[in-house]
Design a protein around this motif. Structure first.
Motif, PDB file in Angstrom:
ATOM      1  N   LEU A  32       7.676  -1.848 -10.590  1.00  8.69           N
ATOM      2  CA  LEU A  32       8.522  -3.053 -10.705  1.00  8.69           C
ATOM      3  C   LEU A  32       9.600  -3.043  -9.619  1.00  8.69           C
ATOM      4  O   LEU A  32       9.831  -4.040  -8.936  1.00  8.69           O
ATOM      5  N   GLU A  33      10.228  -1.879  -9.442  1.00  9.38           N
ATOM      6  CA  GLU A  33      11.295  -1.774  -8.438  1.00  9.38           C
ATOM      7  C   GLU A  33      10.748  -2.057  -7.037  1.00  9.38           C
ATOM      8  O   GLU A  33      11.351  -2.786  -6.248  1.00  9.38           O
ATOM      9  N   ARG A  34       9.574  -1.528  -6.728  1.00  8.88           N
ATOM     10  CA  ARG A  34       8.955  -1.790  -5.413  1.00  8.88           C
ATOM     11  C   ARG A  34       8.643  -3.273  -5.237  1.00  8.88           C
ATOM     12  O   ARG A  34       8.843  -3.839  -4.171  1.00  8.88           O
ATOM     13  N   LEU A  35       8.128  -3.876  -6.301  1.00 10.25           N
ATOM     14  CA  LEU A  35       7.813  -5.313  -6.212  1.00 10.25           C
ATOM     15  C   LEU A  35       9.068  -6.135  -5.934  1.00 10.25           C
ATOM     16  O   LEU A  35       9.041  -7.110  -5.180  1.00 10.25           O
ATOM     17  N   LYS A  60       0.809  -1.230   0.000  1.00 10.01           N
ATOM     18  CA  LYS A  60       0.000   0.000   0.000  1.00 10.01           C
ATOM     19  C   LYS A  60       0.843   1.283   0.000  1.00 10.01           C
ATOM     20  O   LYS A  60       1.910   1.343   0.594  1.00 10.01           O
ATOM     21  N   THR A  61       0.324   2.284  -0.683  1.00  7.24           N
ATOM     22  CA  THR A  61       0.971   3.591  -0.773  1.00  7.24           C
ATOM     23  C   THR A  61      -0.058   4.602  -1.280  1.00  7.24           C
ATOM     24  O   THR A  61      -1.053   4.210  -1.894  1.00  7.24           O
ATOM     25  N   THR A  62       0.207   5.879  -1.015  1.00  8.11           N
ATOM     26  CA  THR A  62      -0.639   6.909  -1.620  1.00  8.11           C
ATOM     27  C   THR A  62       0.048   7.518  -2.839  1.00  8.11           C
ATOM     28  O   THR A  62      -0.501   8.371  -3.516  1.00  8.11           O
ATOM     29  N   VAL A  63       1.275   7.068  -3.108  1.00  7.76           N
ATOM     30  CA  VAL A  63       2.058   7.656  -4.206  1.00  7.76           C
ATOM     31  C   VAL A  63       1.649   7.036  -5.539  1.00  7.76           C
ATOM     32  O   VAL A  63       1.376   5.841  -5.622  1.00  7.76           O
ATOM     33  N   ASP A  64       1.617   7.866  -6.564  1.00  9.72           N
ATOM     34  CA  ASP A  64       1.276   7.387  -7.904  1.00  9.72           C
ATOM     35  C   ASP A  64       2.575   7.059  -8.643  1.00  9.72           C
ATOM     36  O   ASP A  64       3.303   7.955  -9.055  1.00  9.72           O
ATOM     37  N   PHE A  65       2.880   5.786  -8.775  1.00  6.54           N
ATOM     38  CA  PHE A  65       4.164   5.376  -9.349  1.00  6.54           C
ATOM     39  C   PHE A  65       4.056   5.020 -10.828  1.00  6.54           C
ATOM     40  O   PHE A  65       3.014   4.567 -11.297  1.00  6.54           O
ATOM     41  N   SER A  66       5.189   5.164 -11.539  1.00  6.81           N
ATOM     42  CA  SER A  66       5.264   4.677 -12.918  1.00  6.81           C
ATOM     43  C   SER A  66       5.363   3.149 -12.881  1.00  6.81           C
ATOM     44  O   SER A  66       5.628   2.551 -11.829  1.00  6.81           O
ATOM     45  N   VAL A  67       5.209   2.529 -14.033  1.00  6.58           N
ATOM     46  CA  VAL A  67       5.309   1.063 -14.106  1.00  6.58           C
ATOM     47  C   VAL A  67       6.713   0.613 -13.710  1.00  6.58           C
ATOM     48  O   VAL A  67       6.884  -0.369 -12.982  1.00  6.58           O
TER      49      VAL A  67
END
Ligand code: GUN
Ligand code: FE
Length: 420
Positions: A397-400, A386-393
């Motif tokens: 991927l990096e977070r995953l 979970k996050t409130t940040v809008d990330f690029s794809v």
């Protein structure tokens, strides 16, 4: 289901330095092979079943180029040892239990179940010296649908009586029987597996060379992992200028060979690996746990040497290739800061490549969703991170990779076959 389309946010490596990212794209699988990734679905594939993965990420399956299946049961125990002490105290005693095929079946079921539910689609696996137990392991992986190369280990010297083949002749004949036993397997191939130079006599190595020449089978072993081990090889093989030369002398450095670790390479060994087209299995977690060091991966990639990632269970504690990716990035930064700043640390793009196409190449056309590659894919759901940040794809991927685990894997395909 061998012909279908996956729709979602699709990522694969363009090359070792670049990602291909297609948002809301189509990955087409026909006959178990990728037809490529498209922004709009070509007319000719319009009739295929489309699996809509929504906003999820779709990536190639990951490859584990170096893992010891029989060591899975004691992973994370004995992490206060260096390599040779750890082998004697932990690895050898546990591996000896695999003389009992019943014990092996129970232990290997746990290993294969975890391999199947994790990120790995393909693996190069060490068994033990036991033919029967290693055939059990190969059989379980064959049934799982994953693709693997599985080796019966050869070791006929410098190991305890309870885990040493009685002669090089016996080691060779058991290996040939094991190879015969795997005839007819579709997902698993045998791989020649001399444990490492200290545990194989010259006669055994010469005999394995003959089997490699006769069968064309691939080979896997360990190279220049730990200073104590390297000094030992120097004593054992005074005629060879380097550790790598010993394998080379027996035809074991080629585009069909994987050398695990390669932490302390000489210039000559780097030249040999490059010239022969051999693969390096980089195992960053194991290299820390066993105090082996940090492999010069940026340099190896820069030289154009084939490199993939390995979990090296149980030198490593986890089968997670994303964990190996994270540690490879982190270790490369320490290496750059403290050892040699000539080559920049690894980036996300580099480790994603190592985990997919870098290792996949050892299996032929695997580890990518480019046209013509075997269709290995993971569908990944990051909505529970979970996050409130809008990330690029790319950022997702990096977070995953840094934060994800088994619970993020929604489905897995290997050569177009849905595993789950
Ligand atoms: N060298 C020889 N055998 C082994 C092993 O089982 N694990 C590791 N990491 N290195 C080895
Ligand atoms: Fe290993």
């Amino acid at each position: 289901m061998m012909d279908f389309v996956l729709r979602g946010n699709i990522i694969y490596s363009e090359d070792k330095d670049r990602l291909s990212v297609t948002e809301n794209g189509y990955a087409v699988c026909v006959g178990g092979v990728s037809k490529g990734v498209f922004e709009t679905l070509p007319e000719e594939y319009a009739g295929l079943e489309t699996v809509d993965c929504g906003g999820k990420l779709i990536v190639p399956g990951f490859v584990d180029l170096h893992v010891h299946a029989p060591q899975y049961g004691f992973r994370s125990v004995g992490m206060d040892c260096e390599l040779l002490e750890w082998l004697n105290r932990h690895a050898f005693p546990e591996e000896s239990k695999f003389s009992d095929a019943g014990y092996a079946a129970a232990a290997y079921k746990i290993f294969v179940d975890d391999l199947v539910s994790g990120f790995t689609s393909r693996a190069c696996v060490f068994g033990t010296l036991h033919r029967e137990a290693t055939a059990v392991l190969a059989g379980l992986i064959e049934k799982s649908g994953l693709k693997a190369m599985v080796g019966k280990v050869n070791m006929d010297r410098n190991s305890p009586d309870y885990l040493r083949e009685k002669s090089w002749r016996e080691s060779l004949s058991r290996t040939e029987e094991y190879i015969d036993e795997l005839k007819g397997f579709k997902n698993v191939r045998p791989i020649i597996t001399p444990r490492f130079v200290p545990s194989c006599t010259d006669e055994l190595m010469e005999g394995l060379k003959g089997i490699i020449e006769k069968t064309g089978l691939p080979v896997q072993s360990h190279l220049s992992e730990n200073p104590e081990e390297i000094a030992w090889v120097k004593e054992l093989c005074p005629d060879c200028p380097t550790y790598g030369d010993v394998y080379d002398k027996y035809g074991m450095l080629s585009a069909s060979s994987i050398m695990a670790h390669c932490v302390h390479l000489t210039e000559r060994e780097i030249m040999l690996l490059k010239d022969r087209g051999a693969f390096v299995a980089h195992c960053p977690e194991s290299n820390m746990n066993l105090a082996s060091g940090i492999a010069p991966v940026s340099r190896l990639l820069h030289e154009g040497i084939n490199v993939g990632l390995g979990s090296d269970i149980a030198g490593g504690t986890t089968l997670s290739i994303p964990a190996a990716m994270t540690l490879a990035v982190q270790n490369s930064k320490i290496y750059w800061r403290y050892i040699d700043n000539k080559y920049p640390p690894l980036r996300l793009e580099n480790v994603f490549y190592l985990a997919t196409e870098g290792g996949g190449k050892f299996f032929g056309k695997a580890g990518s969703l480019k046209n013509g590659y075997e269709f290995d894919a993971l569908v990944l759901d990051d909505s529970n991170i979970k996050t409130t940040v809008d990330f690029s794809v790319r950022e997702r991927l990096e977070r995953l990779i840094y934060l994800g685990g088994r619970s993020n894997i929604v489905s897995k395909y290997v050569s177009g076959v849905k595993i789950f």
